[in-house]
Design a protein around this motif. Structure first.
Motif, PDB file in Angstrom:
ATOM      1  N   LEU A 137       0.924  -1.187  -0.052  1.00  0.00           N
ATOM      2  CA  LEU A 137      -0.034  -0.121  -0.134  1.00  0.00           C
ATOM      3  C   LEU A 137       0.834   1.257   0.119  1.00  0.00           C
ATOM      4  N   ILE A 138       1.990   1.271   0.894  1.00  0.00           N
ATOM      5  CA  ILE A 138       2.774   2.474   0.898  1.00  0.00           C
ATOM      6  C   ILE A 138       3.753   2.453  -0.332  1.00  0.00           C
ATOM      7  N   GLU A 139       4.069   1.494  -1.131  1.00  0.00           N
ATOM      8  CA  GLU A 139       4.634   1.658  -2.303  1.00  0.00           C
ATOM      9  C   GLU A 139       4.024   2.061  -3.514  1.00  0.00           C
ATOM     10  N   GLU A 140       2.530   1.813  -3.389  1.00  0.00           N
ATOM     11  CA  GLU A 140       1.703   2.412  -4.237  1.00  0.00           C
ATOM     12  C   GLU A 140       1.554   4.041  -4.117  1.00  0.00           C
ATOM     13  N   GLU A 141       1.642   4.520  -2.799  1.00  0.00           N
ATOM     14  CA  GLU A 141       1.585   5.875  -2.676  1.00  0.00           C
ATOM     15  C   GLU A 141       2.922   6.381  -3.016  1.00  0.00           C
ATOM     16  N   TRP A 142       4.021   5.799  -2.902  1.00  0.00           N
ATOM     17  CA  TRP A 142       5.233   6.205  -3.316  1.00  0.00           C
ATOM     18  C   TRP A 142       5.327   6.391  -4.937  1.00  0.00           C
ATOM     19  N   LYS A 143       4.675   5.331  -5.320  1.00  0.00           N
ATOM     20  CA  LYS A 143       4.569   5.561  -7.038  1.00  0.00           C
ATOM     21  C   LYS A 143       3.713   6.680  -7.503  1.00  0.00           C
ATOM     22  N   GLN A 144       2.588   7.010  -6.794  1.00  0.00           N
ATOM     23  CA  GLN A 144       1.833   8.172  -7.097  1.00  0.00           C
ATOM     24  C   GLN A 144       2.540   9.556  -6.860  1.00  0.00           C
ATOM     25  N   ALA A 145       3.444   9.628  -5.750  1.00  0.00           N
ATOM     26  CA  ALA A 145       4.380  10.468  -5.453  1.00  0.00           C
ATOM     27  C   ALA A 145       5.561  10.765  -6.339  1.00  0.00           C
ATOM     28  N   GLU A 146       5.841   9.781  -7.252  1.00  0.00           N
ATOM     29  CA  GLU A 146       7.025   9.764  -7.717  1.00  0.00           C
ATOM     30  C   GLU A 146       8.259   9.807  -6.867  1.00  0.00           C
ATOM     31  N   PHE A 147       8.103   8.983  -6.042  1.00  0.00           N
ATOM     32  CA  PHE A 147       9.282   8.888  -4.856  1.00  0.00           C
ATOM     33  C   PHE A 147       9.818   7.529  -4.736  1.00  0.00           C
ATOM     34  N   THR A 148      11.183   7.528  -4.731  1.00  0.00           N
ATOM     35  CA  THR A 148      11.881   6.386  -4.873  1.00  0.00           C
ATOM     36  C   THR A 148      12.673   6.107  -3.544  1.00  0.00           C
ATOM     37  N   PRO A 149      12.422   5.270  -2.618  1.00  0.00           N
ATOM     38  CA  PRO A 149      13.162   5.118  -1.318  1.00  0.00           C
ATOM     39  C   PRO A 149      14.699   4.765  -1.659  1.00  0.00           C
ATOM     40  N   THR A 150      15.640   5.127  -0.782  1.00  0.00           N
ATOM     41  CA  THR A 150      16.883   4.548  -1.100  1.00  0.00           C
ATOM     42  C   THR A 150      17.660   3.661   0.294  1.00  0.00           C
ATOM     43  N   ARG A 151      16.626   3.239   0.849  1.00  0.00           N
ATOM     44  CA  ARG A 151      17.000   2.533   1.997  1.00  0.00           C
ATOM     45  C   ARG A 151      16.781   1.127   1.741  1.00  0.00           C
ATOM     46  N   SER A 152      17.655   0.111   2.444  1.00  0.00           N
ATOM     47  CA  SER A 152      17.330  -1.377   2.583  1.00  0.00           C
ATOM     48  C   SER A 152      15.942  -1.510   2.896  1.00  0.00           C
ATOM     49  N   GLU A 153      15.521  -2.718   2.355  1.00  0.00           N
ATOM     50  CA  GLU A 153      14.121  -3.361   2.859  1.00  0.00           C
ATOM     51  C   GLU A 153      13.918  -3.410   4.451  1.00  0.00           C
ATOM     52  N   THR A 154      15.191  -3.922   5.032  1.00  0.00           N
ATOM     53  CA  THR A 154      15.058  -4.130   6.603  1.00  0.00           C
ATOM     54  C   THR A 154      15.092  -2.757   7.175  1.00  0.00           C
ATOM     55  N   GLU A 155      15.662  -1.820   6.641  1.00  0.00           N
ATOM     56  CA  GLU A 155      15.693  -0.249   7.299  1.00  0.00           C
ATOM     57  C   GLU A 155      14.265   0.254   6.925  1.00  0.00           C
ATOM     58  N   ILE A 156      13.543   0.200   5.808  1.00  0.00           N
ATOM     59  CA  ILE A 156      12.289   0.715   5.315  1.00  0.00           C
ATOM     60  C   ILE A 156      11.223  -0.146   6.431  1.00  0.00           C
ATOM     61  N   HIS A 157      11.418  -1.422   6.565  1.00  0.00           N
ATOM     62  CA  HIS A 157      10.307  -2.124   7.595  1.00  0.00           C
ATOM     63  C   HIS A 157      10.697  -1.414   8.994  1.00  0.00           C
ATOM     64  N   GLN A 158      11.827  -1.342   9.503  1.00  0.00           N
ATOM     65  CA  GLN A 158      12.137  -0.748  10.714  1.00  0.00           C
ATOM     66  C   GLN A 158      11.506   0.474  10.912  1.00  0.00           C
ATOM     67  N   ALA A 159      11.654   1.375   9.953  1.00  0.00           N
ATOM     68  CA  ALA A 159      11.067   2.863   9.890  1.00  0.00           C
ATOM     69  C   ALA A 159       9.619   2.918   9.910  1.00  0.00           C
ATOM     70  N   ILE A 160       9.008   1.946   9.259  1.00  0.00           N
ATOM     71  CA  ILE A 160       7.356   1.739   9.122  1.00  0.00           C
ATOM     72  C   ILE A 160       7.035   1.515  10.484  1.00  0.00           C
ATOM     73  N   GLU A 161       7.594   0.417  11.116  1.00  0.00           N
ATOM     74  CA  GLU A 161       7.014   0.306  12.426  1.00  0.00           C
ATOM     75  C   GLU A 161       7.044   1.204  13.299  1.00  0.00           C
ATOM     76  N   LEU A 162       8.063   2.129  13.383  1.00  0.00           N
ATOM     77  CA  LEU A 162       8.351   3.280  14.200  1.00  0.00           C
ATOM     78  C   LEU A 162       7.396   4.285  14.012  1.00  0.00           C
TER      79      LEU A 162
END
Length: 485
Positions: free
Chosen positions: A344-369
């Motif tokens: 769901l978040i990736e779809e929002e990133w796509k709509q916003a034309e935003f590309t994350p530059t962190r690892s999957e583990t770091e992204i999951h950790q940030a989402i939980e926070l």
């Protein structure tokens, strides 16, 4: 709650039959949801039918919008979609059956004549109903005129006395005096069916056992009951669900905000949250309590399917509360693990034309926070960008409030302190900052607020030291030093 649904010998067959003259709106989505829940609860079949005989207003774009909305809500159908525009022969054949049974007749009145008579009736204080004059034409004469090529519509011959009634699973017995029902049109003079004919022909042909739809259709039902009886067909179970009103208790409309399902998707609503919210607009699951004794409101799809019954549908209109929907959304975001939120978040990133530059583990950790602070899914693409990329903007208001005086210089010095530590934990990062503040004779809050702005771009965020761990030592050191004006 026990299922009070009238039992039928045949397996349950229900339908959702939207008209593609607009996108899937909230009321239609709730109707689709109730049909879906009932079909799944009973092990029955949900049919999707597109009522597209309004050729001027229907469009393929709107059809696709309806399908997208249903898929987003997770409302899968078992048969269809069937398009009424491709079933015109069925409607003509059904109209002929009603004629042959002596319950319909040809009407040769022109549109202009009908409008003139309605105006005269209104001026005289009479109901502007059709005066049934063509009903008096002998059948042989009518057939001769039709065979000669004269234009004619087909009208149903409503009984002139008595009443038409039906039992509704929500409202009980509903009865209309036949004198209040005009001889309604079945087929227009151009051969296109009216709603009244096509819906009955399809419902019979598709062997529907239950008709679950909005209460605004109650006034249409006697006309359909009359056709069932004229055709010798068994009546389905009717269940008319209450309307959805805005907070001002008027019919939900654009003035109350978004009304299409896709609009809520674009607002960052979690589909399961919207589905849960919709399910409780006009339906209650019975005496189901939370651990604290309060009425439960959060239900999984499986729980909704298990609990749903027609007996739980209210007679009272429901009120669409945007604040309540926002509450459902935050509750679902908090409850979802990062793995479920990611698509769901990736779809929002796509709509916003935003590309994350962190690892999957770091992204999951940030989402939980971040979950406890998210108002909607869009926050992950806008307000929370700093957690997923080094490309983010600092809120000017937050900078003006917290990056004053010599705070940027102090943050650069604090950056050097963090670069020198060998242990980088929440406890150690807090100890470094508070020790540095004491050394400088400052309140720790000055540095905490300033660091929060340069690290996240926002004036509010989760615990600063939890944020530091989520970002990592190297990124914290770089941002505290680099964000100097």
């Amino acid at each position: 709650m026990p299922d009070s649904t009238p039992s039928l010998e045949k397996p349950v067959r229900v339908r959702f039959a939207p008209s593609p003259t607009g996108y899937l709106h909230v009321g239609g989505a709730r109707t689709a949801l109730f049909n879906w829940l009932f079909a799944r609860h009973t092990g029955g079949t949900l049919i999707l039918r597109i009522e597209d005989t309004d050729f001027e207003r229907s469009s393929e774009e709107m059809v696709e919008g309806i399908l997208v909305g249903m898929r987003w809500l997770g409302l899968n159908w078992d048969e269809g979609p069937f398009y009424q525009s491709k079933r015109l022969d069925l409607y003509k054949a059904t109209a002929q059956k009603i004629i042959d049974a002596g319950h319909a007749y040809a009407c040769f009145c022109t549109k202009e004549e009908l409008e003139q008579r309605r105006a005269q009736a209104t001026a005289a204080g009479r109901p502007p109903m059709y005066d049934r004059r063509c009903r008096k034409i002998a059948k042989e004469e009518a057939e001769r005129r039709v065979a000669a090529g004269e234009s004619a519509a087909i009208r149903f011959a409503v009984p002139e006395g008595g009443s038409t009634s039906f039992d509704d699973a929500v409202f009980g017995k509903v009865e209309f005096a036949n004198a209040e029902i005009e001889d309604f049109v079945l087929l227009r003079s151009d051969g296109i069916p009216t709603y009244h004919l096509s819906v009955v022909a399809d419902d019979i042909d598709m062997r529907l056992t239950h008709i679950i739809r909005g209460a605004d259709h109650i006034s249409n039902t006697p006309k359909q009951v009359l056709q069932y009886r004229a055709l010798g067909a068994k009546l389905p179970v009717f269940a008319h669900v209450p309307l959805i009103l805005g907070p001002d208790k008027t019919r939900l409309s654009k003035r109350h905000g978004a009304t299409s399902v896709i609009s809520y998707k674009q607002l960052g609503i979690v589909p399961e949250a919207f589905r849960n919210f919709l399910s409780l607009l006009g339906w209650t699951p019975g005496n189901v309590k939370d651990a604290d004794g309060k009425d439960r409101e959060i239900f999984s799809s499986d729980e909704l399917v298990k609990l749903f019954s027609l007996g739980g549908i209210s007679k009272s209109n429901a009120v669409f509360d945007n604040d309540k929907l926002a509450w459902f959304n935050t509750e679902y975001i908090r409850a979802y693990p990062a793995e479920l939120l990611m698509p769901l978040i990736e779809e929002e990133w796509k709509q916003a034309e935003f590309t994350p530059t962190r690892s999957e583990t770091e992204i999951h950790q940030a989402i939980e926070l971040l979950k406890p602070r998210a108002r909607n899914l869009k926050d992950f693409a806008i307000a929370f960008r700093a957690y997923f990329s080094d490309e983010f903007e600092i809120d000017p208001a937050a900078a003006a409030k917290f990056l004053t005086s010599d705070v940027p210089v102090l943050l650069k010095e604090l950056s050097a302190r963090y670069a020198a530590v060998t242990e980088f934990t929440e406890a150690s990062t807090e100890a470094v900052l508070r020790g540095f503040a004491e050394e400088k004779g400052l309140k720790a809050g000055v540095l905490i607020n300033g660091a929060r702005v340069v690290l996240t771009g926002q004036g509010v965020a989760p615990s600063l030291f939890a944020v530091m761990i989520a970002l990592g030592q190297q990124r914290v050191v770089a941002r505290l030093a680099a964000k100097l004006a």
